[in-house]
Design a protein around this motif. Structure first.
Motif, PDB file in Angstrom:
ATOM      1  N   ASP A 174     -47.601   7.111 -61.181  1.00 34.54           N
ATOM      2  CA  ASP A 174     -47.705   5.766 -61.758  1.00 34.54           C
ATOM      3  C   ASP A 174     -47.377   4.649 -60.772  1.00 34.54           C
ATOM      4  N   ARG A 175     -46.856   5.031 -59.608  1.00 33.86           N
ATOM      5  CA  ARG A 175     -46.536   4.075 -58.545  1.00 33.86           C
ATOM      6  C   ARG A 175     -46.425   4.870 -57.249  1.00 33.86           C
ATOM      7  N   PRO A 176     -46.369   4.203 -56.113  1.00 32.91           N
ATOM      8  CA  PRO A 176     -46.234   4.954 -54.865  1.00 32.91           C
ATOM      9  C   PRO A 176     -44.926   5.763 -54.807  1.00 32.91           C
ATOM     10  N   VAL A 177     -45.032   6.981 -54.297  1.00 31.20           N
ATOM     11  CA  VAL A 177     -43.868   7.847 -54.105  1.00 31.20           C
ATOM     12  C   VAL A 177     -43.127   7.354 -52.863  1.00 31.20           C
ATOM     13  N   THR A 178     -41.806   7.268 -52.968  1.00 34.11           N
ATOM     14  CA  THR A 178     -40.986   6.756 -51.871  1.00 34.11           C
ATOM     15  C   THR A 178     -40.002   7.825 -51.386  1.00 34.11           C
ATOM     16  N   LEU A 179     -39.366   7.536 -50.278  1.00 30.14           N
ATOM     17  CA  LEU A 179     -38.298   8.406 -49.784  1.00 30.14           C
ATOM     18  C   LEU A 179     -37.202   8.540 -50.840  1.00 30.14           C
ATOM     19  N   ALA A 180     -36.887   7.459 -51.534  1.00 34.91           N
ATOM     20  CA  ALA A 180     -35.862   7.510 -52.590  1.00 34.91           C
ATOM     21  C   ALA A 180     -36.268   8.487 -53.695  1.00 34.91           C
TER      22      ALA A 180
END
Length: 182
Positions: free
Chosen positions: A47-53
């Motif tokens: 649903d949104r960009p995957v981040t390191l967090a």
């Protein structure tokens, strides 16, 4: 963000099909986090960009401790089916380890020992509860095997670090395997 799905996809990418994600694994199974994030985000399945967090959260909240981050690298700790061997950190095992397996495989194990089959290593559990949980994935009433791990190690069987619940071995000869009576 569906963290369960993210964990499954990260496992698939790092354990089974790094080439599908254009990941370059080193000899220890690490891939650059930047490559993994780019591949995960290219598909647009979230649903949104995957981040390191997000990756850090998946790792921190996982009961099974399947992945590890080291600096700007990430890897799956165990369960690889990719060609080429992932090198693991050797370890002296505890006295006893356990292995949960379907009842249908017991005779073959008691004749030929524990073999990695389609995986790179045999997966052993540090306690009966974990072995039971693993065994129940393929049989509602699995057999729990007790592994004389220290004796096997003393006899030359190599053991490796998996995570806090899993120890890996190249194989376990039958003389170090016995059916556990619960």
């Amino acid at each position: 963000m569906d963290y369960v799905e993210l964990s499954k996809e990260v496992s698939y990418a790092l354990r089974h099909a790094p080439w599908e994600y254009e990941l370059e694994l080193d000899s220890e199974g690490f891939a650059p986090v930047s490559q993994l994030l780019a591949a995960l985000n290219e598909g647009g399945g979230y649903d949104r960009p995957v981040t390191l967090a997000d990756l850090e959260r998946v790792i921190a909240t996982s009961e099974k401790k399947r992945h590890e981050l080291q600096g700007d690298r990430i890897r799956a700790l165990y369960g690889h089916t990719i060609p080429g061997r992932i090198s693991k950190e050797p370890l002296v095992p505890p006295e006893t380890l356990y292995h949960g397996t379907p009842r249908r495989t017991l005779d073959a194990i008691l004749q030929g020992g524990l073999q990695p089959m389609k995986r790179q290593y045999v997966h052993l559990s540090v306690d009966v509860e974990t072995a039971l949980r693993v065994g129940r994935r393929r049989d509602a009433q699995p057999v729990i095997l007790r592994i004389a791990a220290r004796k096997a190690s003393d006899a030359g069987v190599a053991f490796y670090r998996g995570n806090d619940k899993v120890v890996l071995a190249d194989c376990v000869p039958v003389e170090f395997v016995e059916k556990n009576t619960l």
